[in-house]
Design a protein around this motif. Structure first.
Motif, PDB file in Angstrom:
ATOM      1  N   ILE A 205       0.872  -1.173   0.000  1.00 12.70           N
ATOM      2  CA  ILE A 205       0.000   0.000   0.000  1.00 12.70           C
ATOM      3  C   ILE A 205       0.909   1.223   0.000  1.00 12.70           C
ATOM      4  CG2 ILE A 205      -1.849   1.235   1.190  1.00 12.70           C
ATOM      5  CD1 ILE A 205      -2.588  -1.406   2.553  1.00 12.70           C
ATOM      6  N   SER A 206       0.756   2.075  -1.018  1.00 17.53           N
ATOM      7  CA  SER A 206       1.687   3.176  -1.194  1.00 17.53           C
ATOM      8  C   SER A 206       0.981   4.403  -1.744  1.00 17.53           C
ATOM      9  CB  SER A 206       2.814   2.753  -2.146  1.00 17.53           C
ATOM     10  OG  SER A 206       3.590   3.859  -2.546  1.00 17.53           O
ATOM     11  N   LYS A 207       1.627   5.567  -1.554  1.00 15.46           N
ATOM     12  CA  LYS A 207       1.147   6.805  -2.161  1.00 15.46           C
ATOM     13  C   LYS A 207       1.544   6.895  -3.631  1.00 15.46           C
ATOM     14  CE  LYS A 207       1.291   9.508   2.140  1.00 15.46           C
ATOM     15  NZ  LYS A 207       1.880  10.689   2.822  1.00 15.46           N
ATOM     16  N   GLN A 208       2.370   5.960  -4.072  1.00 16.90           N
ATOM     17  CA  GLN A 208       2.810   5.914  -5.469  1.00 16.90           C
ATOM     18  C   GLN A 208       2.397   4.580  -6.103  1.00 16.90           C
ATOM     19  OE1 GLN A 208       4.284   8.451  -6.974  1.00 16.90           O
ATOM     20  NE2 GLN A 208       4.507   9.720  -5.136  1.00 16.90           N
ATOM     21  N   PRO A 209       1.102   4.267  -6.117  1.00 15.70           N
ATOM     22  CA  PRO A 209       0.669   2.937  -6.571  1.00 15.70           C
ATOM     23  C   PRO A 209       0.967   2.657  -8.046  1.00 15.70           C
ATOM     24  CG  PRO A 209      -1.218   4.388  -6.311  1.00 15.70           C
ATOM     25  CD  PRO A 209      -0.050   5.109  -5.733  1.00 15.70           C
ATOM     26  N   GLU A 210       0.782   3.672  -8.897  1.00 15.02           N
ATOM     27  CA  GLU A 210       0.974   3.436 -10.330  1.00 15.02           C
ATOM     28  C   GLU A 210       2.414   3.092 -10.652  1.00 15.02           C
ATOM     29  OE1 GLU A 210      -1.389   3.090 -12.492  1.00 15.02           O
ATOM     30  OE2 GLU A 210      -2.842   3.491 -10.903  1.00 15.02           O
ATOM     31  N   LYS A 213       3.123  -0.436  -9.398  1.00 16.33           N
ATOM     32  CA  LYS A 213       2.502  -1.413 -10.309  1.00 16.33           C
ATOM     33  C   LYS A 213       3.372  -1.636 -11.542  1.00 16.33           C
ATOM     34  CE  LYS A 213      -2.207   0.069  -9.159  1.00 16.33           C
ATOM     35  NZ  LYS A 213      -3.395   0.750  -9.702  1.00 16.33           N
ATOM     36  N   VAL A 226      -5.126  -5.885  -7.926  1.00 18.61           N
ATOM     37  CA  VAL A 226      -5.291  -4.635  -7.198  1.00 18.61           C
ATOM     38  C   VAL A 226      -6.654  -4.626  -6.514  1.00 18.61           C
ATOM     39  CG1 VAL A 226      -5.350  -2.126  -7.338  1.00 18.61           C
ATOM     40  CG2 VAL A 226      -3.807  -3.414  -8.832  1.00 18.61           C
ATOM     41  N   ALA A 244      -7.270   4.008  -1.479  1.00 15.76           N
ATOM     42  CA  ALA A 244      -5.939   3.430  -1.728  1.00 15.76           C
ATOM     43  C   ALA A 244      -6.059   2.169  -2.561  1.00 15.76           C
ATOM     44  CB  ALA A 244      -5.242   3.120  -0.408  1.00 15.76           C
ATOM     45  N   ASP A 245      -5.042   1.934  -3.388  1.00 10.63           N
ATOM     46  CA  ASP A 245      -4.914   0.669  -4.112  1.00 10.63           C
ATOM     47  C   ASP A 245      -4.066  -0.280  -3.275  1.00 10.63           C
ATOM     48  OD1 ASP A 245      -6.381   1.572  -6.240  1.00 10.63           O
ATOM     49  OD2 ASP A 245      -4.647   2.063  -7.498  1.00 10.63           O
ATOM     50  N   ILE A 247      -1.985  -3.373  -3.629  1.00 11.59           N
ATOM     51  CA  ILE A 247      -1.336  -4.142  -4.697  1.00 11.59           C
ATOM     52  C   ILE A 247      -0.907  -5.495  -4.145  1.00 11.59           C
ATOM     53  CG2 ILE A 247       0.526  -4.157  -6.395  1.00 11.59           C
ATOM     54  CD1 ILE A 247       0.626  -1.043  -5.926  1.00 11.59           C
ATOM     55  N   ALA A 270       6.087   3.187   2.181  1.00 11.28           N
ATOM     56  CA  ALA A 270       5.128   2.180   1.721  1.00 11.28           C
ATOM     57  C   ALA A 270       4.892   1.134   2.814  1.00 11.28           C
ATOM     58  CB  ALA A 270       5.633   1.507   0.451  1.00 11.28           C
TER      59      ALA A 270
END
Length: 288
Positions: A205-210, A213, A226, A244-245, A247, A270
């Motif tokens: 789980i992160s603030k930079q999911p894209e 990924k 996801v 939130a995503d 992953i 993360a």
């Protein structure tokens, strides 16, 4: 019940693993455990214990005590498994009867560690070949379906009784060493069966999911799933939350560190957690 798959029974892989496993088990039993009355639990432990009370050869005891478990495996698991397990048990009994291996050491710690190691290797390789040389796990799995206890709890309970018997017959010290044998054998068996390809579910789980990924999919060639969730709900700031995503990817133990480091490099804050999974089927599982 499905018919016997003779192709599986006589496959080169099954034969090699079974023969190799039985050979390693014989080394552990004859070279370390049996001459020193050390037990590892299960049918082999029962056989060693009973042998000390009688003049019956251990090869006969191994077959006799495994018979009910083999029947259950044949009827309740599969006929193919029953045939492979019977072949492995008979091969072990024959090896214990016809093959003589000298005792490697009289040091009790070495006997416990290496005896457990070799018997664990043997059990693990036989399992990878599709059979078993110790029927106790069969009865544990069968009993698990009929009771509220897990297979691990059943095996532990039965082996506790066996080790108590060893302590009564051979002394407390031997009983304690037998616990070490059992632990070593169990850990070795698990490692051989699962190997380096033991699968683990990794969640990030992160603030930079894209970016994470893309890194997992493109750089590590892993498939991902996801989940949509919420992050926040921290002590002192319960009302603060955000979508939130979550992953999730399935990895082997050799990949965990590399993917974790890559994710932390992208987002040092993360949240990452992993847990073991028993079985993976379907989907895209890329083994690196």
């Amino acid at each position: 019940m499905n018919p016997i798959s003779w192709k599986s029974v006589f496959s080169l892989r099954a034969i090699i693993f079974t023969v190799l496993g039985v050979g390693l088990a014989i080394i552990g039993l004859q070279g370390f455990m049996v001459p020193n009355n050390f037990l590892d639990g299960g049918v082999t432990g029962i056989s060693i214990l009973v042998k000390s009370f009688s003049n019956i050869h251990i090869s006969i005891l191994l077959v006799v005590f495994n018979i009910p478990f083999l029947i259950i495996g044949f009827k309740k698991i599969s006929k193919t498994f029953g045939v492979q397990a019977t072949f492995a048990v008979l091969l072990l009994a024959a090896g214990m009867y016809f093959i003589e291996i000298p005792v490697f050491t009289t040091d009790k710690v070495l006997i416990a560690v290496f005896g457990g190691f070799f018997i664990g290797l043997g059990i693990g390789f036989v399992i990878r070949g599709g059979g078993v040389i110790d029927g106790l796990e069969v009865i544990a799995l069968y009993t698990e379906r009929k009771s509220s206890f897990t297979a691990g709890e059943i095996i532990l309970s039965l082996n506790t009784l066996i080790i108590i018997g060893a302590a009564y017959k051979f002394g407390i010290e031997t009983g304690m060493y037998s616990i070490l044998v059992y632990y070593t054998a169990m850990k070795t068996t698990n490692y051989v069966v699962d190997g380096f390809e033991e699968f683990t579910a990794m969640h990030i789980i992160s603030k930079q999911p894209e970016l994470i990924k893309k890194t997992i999919v493109n750089d590590f060639n892993k498939a991902i799933t996801v989940y949509k969730g919420e992050r926040g709900y921290l002590p002192g700031s319960y009302s603060v939350k955000a979508d939130a995503d979550i992953i999730m990817t399935v990895v082997t133990r050799l990949e965990i560190h590399r993917i974790r480091e890559a994710a932390i490099k992208i987002d040092p804050n993360a949240f990452i957690y992993v847990h073991s999974i028993k079985e993976v089927k379907g989907g895209l599982i890329q083994k690196n």
